[in-house]
Design an enzyme around this catalytic site. Structure first.
Site, mmCIF file in Angstrom:
data_model
loop_
_atom_site.group_PDB
_atom_site.id
_atom_site.type_symbol
_atom_site.label_atom_id
_atom_site.label_comp_id
_atom_site.label_asym_id
_atom_site.label_seq_id
_atom_site.Cartn_x
_atom_site.Cartn_y
_atom_site.Cartn_z
ATOM 1 N N CYS A 229 -1.640 12.292 -0.547
ATOM 2 C CA CYS A 229 -0.579 11.430 -1.342
ATOM 3 C C CYS A 229 -0.869 11.932 -2.784
ATOM 4 O O CYS A 229 -2.149 11.760 -3.242
ATOM 5 C CB CYS A 229 -0.533 10.106 -1.163
ATOM 6 N N CYS B 50 -3.020 5.012 -6.063
ATOM 7 C CA CYS B 50 -3.498 3.455 -5.533
ATOM 8 C C CYS B 50 -4.709 3.400 -5.295
ATOM 9 O O CYS B 50 -5.370 3.792 -4.466
ATOM 10 C CB CYS B 50 -2.548 3.052 -4.452
ATOM 11 N N CYS C 276 -6.116 2.685 -1.523
ATOM 12 C CA CYS C 276 -5.509 3.724 -0.520
ATOM 13 C C CYS C 276 -6.420 4.713 0.043
ATOM 14 O O CYS C 276 -6.483 5.774 -0.700
ATOM 15 C CB CYS C 276 -4.217 4.234 -0.834
ATOM 16 N N CYS D 76 7.036 0.654 12.791
ATOM 17 C CA CYS D 76 7.245 0.933 11.356
ATOM 18 C C CYS D 76 6.433 2.187 10.987
ATOM 19 O O CYS D 76 5.502 2.267 11.291
ATOM 20 C CB CYS D 76 6.391 -0.340 10.655
ATOM 21 N N CYS E 197 11.707 0.477 11.193
ATOM 22 C CA CYS E 197 11.190 0.370 9.750
ATOM 23 C C CYS E 197 10.794 1.422 9.293
ATOM 24 O O CYS E 197 10.158 2.157 9.786
ATOM 25 C CB CYS E 197 10.329 -0.922 9.983
ATOM 26 N N CYS F 188 11.378 -5.583 3.640
ATOM 27 C CA CYS F 188 9.933 -5.759 3.785
ATOM 28 C C CYS F 188 9.034 -5.943 2.550
ATOM 29 O O CYS F 188 9.216 -4.585 2.404
ATOM 30 C CB CYS F 188 9.640 -5.283 5.000
ATOM 31 N N ARG G 33 4.134 -12.079 7.423
ATOM 32 C CA ARG G 33 3.166 -11.048 8.713
ATOM 33 C C ARG G 33 1.524 -10.996 8.142
ATOM 34 O O ARG G 33 1.399 -10.778 6.961
ATOM 35 C CB ARG G 33 3.602 -9.641 8.505
HETATM 36 N N1 SAM Z 1 3.212 5.606 0.309
HETATM 37 C C1 SAM Z 1 4.177 4.415 0.462
HETATM 38 C C2 SAM Z 1 3.966 3.380 -0.562
HETATM 39 O O1 SAM Z 1 3.110 3.275 -1.138
HETATM 40 O O2 SAM Z 1 4.900 2.497 -0.879
HETATM 41 C C3 SAM Z 1 4.203 3.944 1.809
HETATM 42 C C4 SAM Z 1 2.950 3.995 2.614
HETATM 43 S S1 SAM Z 1 1.528 2.712 1.839
HETATM 44 C C5 SAM Z 1 0.074 3.126 2.874
HETATM 45 C C6 SAM Z 1 2.020 1.138 2.333
HETATM 46 C C7 SAM Z 1 1.395 -0.095 2.096
HETATM 47 O O3 SAM Z 1 0.263 -0.053 2.708
HETATM 48 C C8 SAM Z 1 0.676 -0.257 0.518
HETATM 49 O O4 SAM Z 1 1.992 -0.718 -0.349
HETATM 50 C C9 SAM Z 1 -0.287 -1.249 0.572
HETATM 51 O O5 SAM Z 1 0.302 -2.442 0.476
HETATM 52 C C10 SAM Z 1 -0.785 -1.147 2.163
HETATM 53 N N2 SAM Z 1 -2.194 -0.469 2.099
HETATM 54 C C11 SAM Z 1 -2.502 0.611 1.837
HETATM 55 N N3 SAM Z 1 -3.841 0.859 1.830
HETATM 56 C C12 SAM Z 1 -4.483 -0.544 2.227
HETATM 57 C C13 SAM Z 1 -5.877 -1.065 2.238
HETATM 58 N N4 SAM Z 1 -6.973 -0.174 2.144
HETATM 59 N N5 SAM Z 1 -5.864 -2.122 2.479
HETATM 60 C C14 SAM Z 1 -4.713 -2.997 2.540
HETATM 61 N N6 SAM Z 1 -3.469 -2.550 2.677
HETATM 62 C C15 SAM Z 1 -3.236 -1.297 2.357
HETATM 63 C C1 DTB Z 2 1.890 -3.053 4.918
HETATM 64 O O1 DTB Z 2 2.229 -4.201 4.243
HETATM 65 N N1 DTB Z 2 0.788 -2.805 5.495
HETATM 66 C C2 DTB Z 2 0.654 -1.688 6.278
HETATM 67 C C3 DTB Z 2 2.270 -1.387 6.258
HETATM 68 N N2 DTB Z 2 2.780 -2.210 5.457
HETATM 69 C C4 DTB Z 2 2.766 0.219 6.022
HETATM 70 C C5 DTB Z 2 -0.265 -0.581 5.915
HETATM 71 C C6 DTB Z 2 -1.527 -1.081 6.037
HETATM 72 C C7 DTB Z 2 -2.440 0.284 5.839
HETATM 73 C C8 DTB Z 2 -3.977 -0.155 5.722
HETATM 74 C C9 DTB Z 2 -4.710 0.886 5.507
HETATM 75 C C10 DTB Z 2 -4.758 2.033 6.509
HETATM 76 O O2 DTB Z 2 -4.641 1.689 7.795
HETATM 77 O O3 DTB Z 2 -4.598 3.161 5.936
HETATM 78 FE FE1 SF4 Z 3 0.150 7.137 -1.597
HETATM 79 FE FE2 SF4 Z 3 -1.302 5.473 -0.444
HETATM 80 FE FE3 SF4 Z 3 -0.244 4.878 -2.756
HETATM 81 FE FE4 SF4 Z 3 1.448 4.824 -0.470
HETATM 82 S S1 SF4 Z 3 -0.330 3.292 -0.840
HETATM 83 S S2 SF4 Z 3 1.884 5.905 -2.592
HETATM 84 S S3 SF4 Z 3 0.308 6.518 0.587
HETATM 85 S S4 SF4 Z 3 -1.709 6.582 -2.169
#
Ligand code: SAM
Ligand code: DTB
Ligand code: SF4
Length: 333
Positions: free
Chosen positions: A69, A73, A76, A113, A144, A204, A280
């Site tokens: 990506c 973030c 992430c 989802c 979703c 959501c 959730r």
């Molecule tokens: N890329 C899209 C976005 O950012 O909207 C969708 C996928 S992103 C992985 C969805 C959500 O996962 C993020 O907004 C964040 O709230 C959650 N997330 C990602 N990494 C995480 C982590 N290490 N711990 C907890 N939540 C996480």
């Molecule tokens: C949300 O609030 N949490 C989920 C889903 N929406 C997409 C993602 C959590 C991701 C946790 C880190 C990972 O497994 O990469």
């Molecule tokens: Fe990309 Fe992860 Fe940020 Fe979603 S949360 S925009 S997958 S870096």
């Protein structure tokens, strides 16, 4: 302490009659500051007035496009710029999604989802996702998607394919957001949420706690969510999963930034301020442990991510979750 001392401000009534009641950050913070038993008692009361108290909705996650990506973030593992060991994978094919949907349904989930590590989908990305949405619906599950920012017209295409929910998190308070993400801003998030809402897709939207934010900033996140008009139908509250290679894991050094009871408080405050929403208990359940999860359900959480994996990190396995729900006398919704 007298009962009077616990009388708190609630949401402010709408001034122009057009919007729902609005929560100030102060009013939300006052909920956080309540004695723990008082807060849980209030949350449980709100929960019982709006939901079946023994039901938990089960959503299964599927990463349809993993890693690589371009965003930054700080939490992430899928951001290309961090070295987390998560490789980039192409978009899954339709057969893989069909298999995952069947497996999720057989295991007892009611929603799939689908998450993609994109800043947002290009049209050539969206077309195959629309087919996935139709396939998930054909398997008898709610669908979703969480695909990042949507451009004009994309939400309508997802709606027409049958999408029930779109996940797009505000993640944290407006004040703290810039310390976590710099490649987009809060307003971008709000605009996508508005597009989703206007298209008639259920929203959501939640956030992550344990990123080093203050209690006031947690309260400000909850106020933002509760003041969306209407509030999101589904509110995922994630506990940060610290993944090695991400800036937040480096900053926090693997040590949880908050007391687990503060996480429970966040669930309770979300429940009180968004009475009709599904709250959730999301990422981080393995790290929180079963006793803390039990407190979260008591505080009004009524949904979980169900399945051995989140997107790239682990989740309790389905047998452990079935056993936990059974021990608590809770049943799938
Ligand atoms: N890329 C899209 C976005 O950012 O909207 C969708 C996928 S992103 C992985 C969805 C959500 O996962 C993020 O907004 C964040 O709230 C959650 N997330 C990602 N990494 C995480 C982590 N290490 N711990 C907890 N939540 C996480
Ligand atoms: C949300 O609030 N949490 C989920 C889903 N929406 C997409 C993602 C959590 C991701 C946790 C880190 C990972 O497994 O990469
Ligand atoms: Fe990309 Fe992860 Fe940020 Fe979603 S949360 S925009 S997958 S870096």
């Amino acid at each position: 302490m007298t009962g009077d001392a616990l009388t708190l401000p609630g949401p402010h009534a709408a001034r122009d009659g057009s919007r729902g009641a609005r929560w100030t950050v102060e009013a939300v913070e006052a909920l956080f500051d309540l004695p723990f038993p008082e807060l849980i008692w209030r949350a449980q009361g709100v929960h019982r007035a709006h939901h079946a108290p023994d039901r938990v909705q089960l959503s299964t996650l599927l990463s349809i496009k993993t890693g690589g990506c371009p965003e930054d973030c700080g939490y992430c593992p899928q951001a290309a710029r961090y070295h987390t060991g998560v490789g980039e994978q192409a978009l899954l094919d339709l057969d893989a999604v069909r298999d995952a949907a069947r497996a999720a349904k057989d295991a007892g989930a009611t929603r799939l989802c689908m998450g993609a590590a994109w800043r947002g989908p290009k049209q050539r990305d969206l077309d195959p996702v629309l087919a996935m949405v139709r396939e998930v619906k054909a398997q008898g599950l709610e669908a979703c998607c969480t695909l990042g920012m949507l451009k004009e017209g994309q939400a309508e295409q997802l709606r027409d394919a049958g999408l029930d929910y779109y996940n797009h998190n505000l993640d944290t308070s407006p004040e703290f957001y810039g310390e976590i993400v710099t490649t987009r801003d809060y307003q971008d998030r709000l605009e996508t949420l508005e597009r989703v809402r206007r298209a008639g897709i259920l929203v959501c939207c939640g956030g992550i706690v344990g990123m080093g934010e203050s209690r006031r900033q947690r309260a400000a996140l909850v106020a933002q969510l509760a003041n969306l008009d209407p509030p999101p139908e589904s509110v995922p509250i994630n506990h940060l999963v610290q993944v090695e290679g991400t800036p937040l894991a480096a900053a926090l050094g693997g040590k949880a930034a908050i007391d687990p009871l503060e996480f429970v408080r966040t669930i309770a405050v979300a429940r009180i301020t968004m009475p009709a929403s599904t709250v959730r208990l999301s990422a981080g359940r393995r790290e929180l442990g079963e006793a803390v999860q039990a407190l979260c359900f008591t505080a009004g959480a009524n949904s979980i991510f169900y399945g051995d994996k989140l997107l790239t990190t682990g989740n309790p396995d389905v047998e452990a979750d079935r056993a936990l729900l059974g021990r608590l006398g809770l049943a799938p919704a």
